[in-house]
Write a protein that holds these residues in place. Structure first.
Motif, PDB file in Angstrom:
ATOM      1  N   ALA A 256       0.823  -1.206   0.000  1.00  0.00           N
ATOM      2  CA  ALA A 256       0.000   0.000   0.000  1.00  0.00           C
ATOM      3  C   ALA A 256       0.858   1.257   0.000  1.00  0.00           C
ATOM      4  O   ALA A 256       0.539   2.244  -0.669  1.00  0.00           O
ATOM      5  N   GLY A 257       1.965   1.214   0.734  1.00  0.00           N
ATOM      6  CA  GLY A 257       2.833   2.379   0.803  1.00  0.00           C
ATOM      7  C   GLY A 257       3.447   2.740  -0.535  1.00  0.00           C
ATOM      8  O   GLY A 257       3.649   3.920  -0.843  1.00  0.00           O
ATOM      9  N   ILE A 258       3.772   1.738  -1.345  1.00  0.00           N
ATOM     10  CA  ILE A 258       4.346   1.993  -2.671  1.00  0.00           C
ATOM     11  C   ILE A 258       3.403   2.871  -3.488  1.00  0.00           C
ATOM     12  O   ILE A 258       3.834   3.732  -4.258  1.00  0.00           O
ATOM     13  N   ILE A 259       2.102   2.653  -3.291  1.00  0.00           N
ATOM     14  CA  ILE A 259       1.096   3.382  -4.063  1.00  0.00           C
ATOM     15  C   ILE A 259       0.737   4.710  -3.409  1.00  0.00           C
ATOM     16  O   ILE A 259       0.633   5.739  -4.083  1.00  0.00           O
ATOM     17  N   SER A 260       0.557   4.713  -2.099  1.00  0.00           N
ATOM     18  CA  SER A 260       0.051   5.911  -1.418  1.00  0.00           C
ATOM     19  C   SER A 260       1.141   6.863  -0.946  1.00  0.00           C
ATOM     20  O   SER A 260       0.870   8.032  -0.667  1.00  0.00           O
ATOM     21  N   MET A 261       2.390   6.396  -0.876  1.00  0.00           N
ATOM     22  CA  MET A 261       3.480   7.244  -0.368  1.00  0.00           C
ATOM     23  C   MET A 261       4.723   7.122  -1.252  1.00  0.00           C
ATOM     24  O   MET A 261       5.814   6.781  -0.781  1.00  0.00           O
ATOM     25  N   PRO A 262       4.610   7.379  -2.532  1.00  0.00           N
ATOM     26  CA  PRO A 262       5.733   7.153  -3.460  1.00  0.00           C
ATOM     27  C   PRO A 262       6.954   8.012  -3.156  1.00  0.00           C
ATOM     28  O   PRO A 262       8.059   7.693  -3.607  1.00  0.00           O
ATOM     29  N   GLU A 263       6.781   9.082  -2.388  1.00  0.00           N
ATOM     30  CA  GLU A 263       7.922   9.940  -2.057  1.00  0.00           C
ATOM     31  C   GLU A 263       8.826   9.311  -1.011  1.00  0.00           C
ATOM     32  O   GLU A 263       9.914   9.843  -0.704  1.00  0.00           O
ATOM     33  N   HIS A 264       8.426   8.150  -0.469  1.00  0.00           N
ATOM     34  CA  HIS A 264       9.218   7.494   0.572  1.00  0.00           C
ATOM     35  C   HIS A 264       9.679   6.094   0.155  1.00  0.00           C
ATOM     36  O   HIS A 264       9.812   5.211   0.986  1.00  0.00           O
ATOM     37  N   THR A 265       9.936   5.915  -1.131  1.00  0.00           N
ATOM     38  CA  THR A 265      10.356   4.583  -1.591  1.00  0.00           C
ATOM     39  C   THR A 265      11.751   4.212  -1.090  1.00  0.00           C
ATOM     40  O   THR A 265      12.039   3.049  -0.863  1.00  0.00           O
ATOM     41  N   TYR A 266      12.636   5.195  -0.952  1.00  0.00           N
ATOM     42  CA  TYR A 266      13.992   4.958  -0.451  1.00  0.00           C
ATOM     43  C   TYR A 266      14.718   3.879  -1.269  1.00  0.00           C
ATOM     44  O   TYR A 266      14.497   3.731  -2.459  1.00  0.00           O
ATOM     45  N   HIS A 267      15.574   3.110  -0.588  1.00  0.00           N
ATOM     46  CA  HIS A 267      16.422   2.139  -1.278  1.00  0.00           C
ATOM     47  C   HIS A 267      15.671   0.862  -1.650  1.00  0.00           C
ATOM     48  O   HIS A 267      15.871   0.296  -2.731  1.00  0.00           O
ATOM     49  N   THR A 268      14.796   0.394  -0.755  1.00  0.00           N
ATOM     50  CA  THR A 268      14.127  -0.895  -0.954  1.00  0.00           C
ATOM     51  C   THR A 268      12.662  -0.798  -0.544  1.00  0.00           C
ATOM     52  O   THR A 268      12.332  -0.200   0.485  1.00  0.00           O
ATOM     53  N   VAL A 269      11.780  -1.404  -1.340  1.00  0.00           N
ATOM     54  CA  VAL A 269      10.368  -1.527  -0.979  1.00  0.00           C
ATOM     55  C   VAL A 269      10.029  -3.001  -0.848  1.00  0.00           C
ATOM     56  O   VAL A 269      10.720  -3.864  -1.394  1.00  0.00           O
ATOM     57  N   ARG A 270       8.960  -3.303  -0.110  1.00  0.00           N
ATOM     58  CA  ARG A 270       8.660  -4.695   0.226  1.00  0.00           C
ATOM     59  C   ARG A 270       7.200  -5.042  -0.113  1.00  0.00           C
ATOM     60  O   ARG A 270       6.353  -5.150   0.773  1.00  0.00           O
ATOM     61  N   PRO A 271       6.888  -5.222  -1.399  1.00  0.00           N
ATOM     62  CA  PRO A 271       5.515  -5.569  -1.753  1.00  0.00           C
ATOM     63  C   PRO A 271       5.157  -7.001  -1.360  1.00  0.00           C
ATOM     64  O   PRO A 271       5.967  -7.917  -1.520  1.00  0.00           O
ATOM     65  N   GLY A 272       3.954  -7.174  -0.863  1.00  0.00           N
ATOM     66  CA  GLY A 272       3.444  -8.494  -0.518  1.00  0.00           C
ATOM     67  C   GLY A 272       2.133  -8.741  -1.241  1.00  0.00           C
ATOM     68  O   GLY A 272       2.109  -9.265  -2.355  1.00  0.00           O
ATOM     69  N   ILE A 273       1.040  -8.297  -0.652  1.00  0.00           N
ATOM     70  CA  ILE A 273      -0.291  -8.610  -1.184  1.00  0.00           C
ATOM     71  C   ILE A 273      -0.463  -8.136  -2.629  1.00  0.00           C
ATOM     72  O   ILE A 273      -1.159  -8.783  -3.416  1.00  0.00           O
ATOM     73  N   ALA A 274       0.174  -7.026  -3.004  1.00  0.00           N
ATOM     74  CA  ALA A 274       0.031  -6.519  -4.364  1.00  0.00           C
ATOM     75  C   ALA A 274       0.595  -7.481  -5.399  1.00  0.00           C
ATOM     76  O   ALA A 274       0.099  -7.561  -6.524  1.00  0.00           O
ATOM     77  N   LEU A 275       1.638  -8.223  -5.034  1.00  0.00           N
ATOM     78  CA  LEU A 275       2.197  -9.215  -5.957  1.00  0.00           C
ATOM     79  C   LEU A 275       1.136 -10.206  -6.406  1.00  0.00           C
ATOM     80  O   LEU A 275       1.154 -10.689  -7.538  1.00  0.00           O
TER      81      LEU A 275
END
Length: 355
Positions: free
Chosen positions: A197-216
């Motif tokens: 959810a953060g990848i979508i709602s907070m794109p300004e905070h992606t930083y070095h690594t993101v951790r998608p789970g349910i979206a996959l």
């Protein structure tokens, strides 16, 4: 012959979702979360498909899951397997050494266990930015302990509590708190904050690594901001019997459904032991012959009854409980739960089949 209870795993949709998330996250590394048997989707199907897409960072819950994943992916290339719950005891520390696992650390004792085991790999330090679940109380002390033990800290991570609600005040509070703590602990270390959810709602905070789970797995994590994810799981059962019943008779346990007119019902060989929520009794729907049909009577351990009146339904027909035609998110919402519980609740006796 095994029971015709099958979960179809659409690997092309998985690949589509991974590519879409990678584009959305821009320059960030993708750590795919495949814990709990890839959210019920079958680890030995999901992980190799993601590896083929170029993913080399995976996250599971513990050392047991990590060892299973390592046996699937092997030791070739530089494949990172992160243990989101860290390690629990000496045995876990030994497994982390043997299988080149990357624990997430939130307690000093975990560092001591790794040191005693002779661990010389990488760890992440998990800090609490406001969710009040797991997180190091003294992250600077843990960082120093890792340095003394010659254990490499590859990054700092935290977890969001309300990212699926884009306007929730917790989101920015956590982001600010996380950044401030990272700056205090070690400004140069890589950071990881965002879940699906953060990848979508907070794109300004992606930083070095993101951790998608349910979206996959194709469930849109932010209802108000769909990005075009495709369902990976389709749960199906097969019709075992079709019967006509007169008005006034009841169906299934407890006689909670009584026919108000003559009707035709079908018995599907899939029940709550397979993952069909019992709370769908007299409430849910299935998809068959290009239409939604109602579930009638109580869902049983092995069977579910549906109303097939005025259809050409016959034994052997496949019935979809959720997938491309009935979204898992919609089923979950109708039950006041989340799609995670549906996916991870699919029983072991349901065969997973790649399509």
């Amino acid at each position: 012959m095994p029971r015709p209870a099958i979960t179809h795993i659409h690997l092309d949709n998985l690949r589509h979702n991974y590519r879409l998330l990678k584009r959305t996250a821009k320059d960030s590394e993708i750590m795919t979360v495949v814990k709990a048997n890839a959210y019920g989707h079958e680890l030995f199907l999901v992980a190799p498909a993601l590896l083929e897409e170029g993913c080399t960072s995976f996250a599971v819950t513990d050392a047991t899951e990590g060892c299973e994943l390592r046996s699937i992916l092997g030791f070739y290339k530089k494949i990172e397997i992160v243990l989101l719950s860290g390690i629990f005891d000496e045995e876990d520390a030994e497994l982390a050494c043997q299988h080149q696992l990357t624990p997430t650390i939130s307690e000093l004792q975990q560092v001591h266990l790794l040191k005693q085991a002779g661990f010389n790999g990488n760890v992440w330090i998990k800090i609490d930015s406001g969710m009040n679940r797991l997180g190091a109380k003294t992250p600077k002390q843990i960082l120093e302990a890792c340095f003394q033990a010659e254990i490499n800290v590859c990054g700092l991570m935290s977890h969001l509590a309300c990212a699926d609600e884009p306007n929730h005040q917790m989101n920015q509070k956590q982001a600010v708190a996380f950044n401030e703590m990272c700056d205090q602990i070690s400004p140069e270390l890589p950071r990881s904050l965002l879940n699906s959810a953060g990848i979508i709602s907070m794109p300004e905070h992606t930083y070095h690594t993101v951790r998608p789970g349910i979206a996959l797995y194709g469930a849109e994590p932010v209802a108000a901001q769909p990005i075009g994810l495709k369902p990976v799981m389709t749960l199906t059962g097969e019709i075992m019997q079709v019967r006509d019943i007169p008005a006034g008779v009841s169906v299934s346990y407890g006689a909670t459904f009584t026919a108000d007119q003559a009707m035709t019902i079908a018995v599907v060989g899939l029940g709550y032991a397979d993952g069909v929520p019992r709370s769908l009794s007299n409430h849910g729907h299935v998809f068959i012959h290009s239409q939604k049909l109602a579930i009638v009577g109580r869902v049983c351990m092995d069977y579910t009854m549906i109303d097939v009146t005025d259809t050409d339904t016959k034994p052997g027909d496949a019935v979809e409980f959720w997938g491309e035609n009935i979204l898992a998110n919609d089923v979950a919402r109708s039950l006041d739960t989340i799609s995670y519980t549906l996916f991870t609740g699919v029983g072991e006796r349901v065969r997973r089949k790649a399509v």
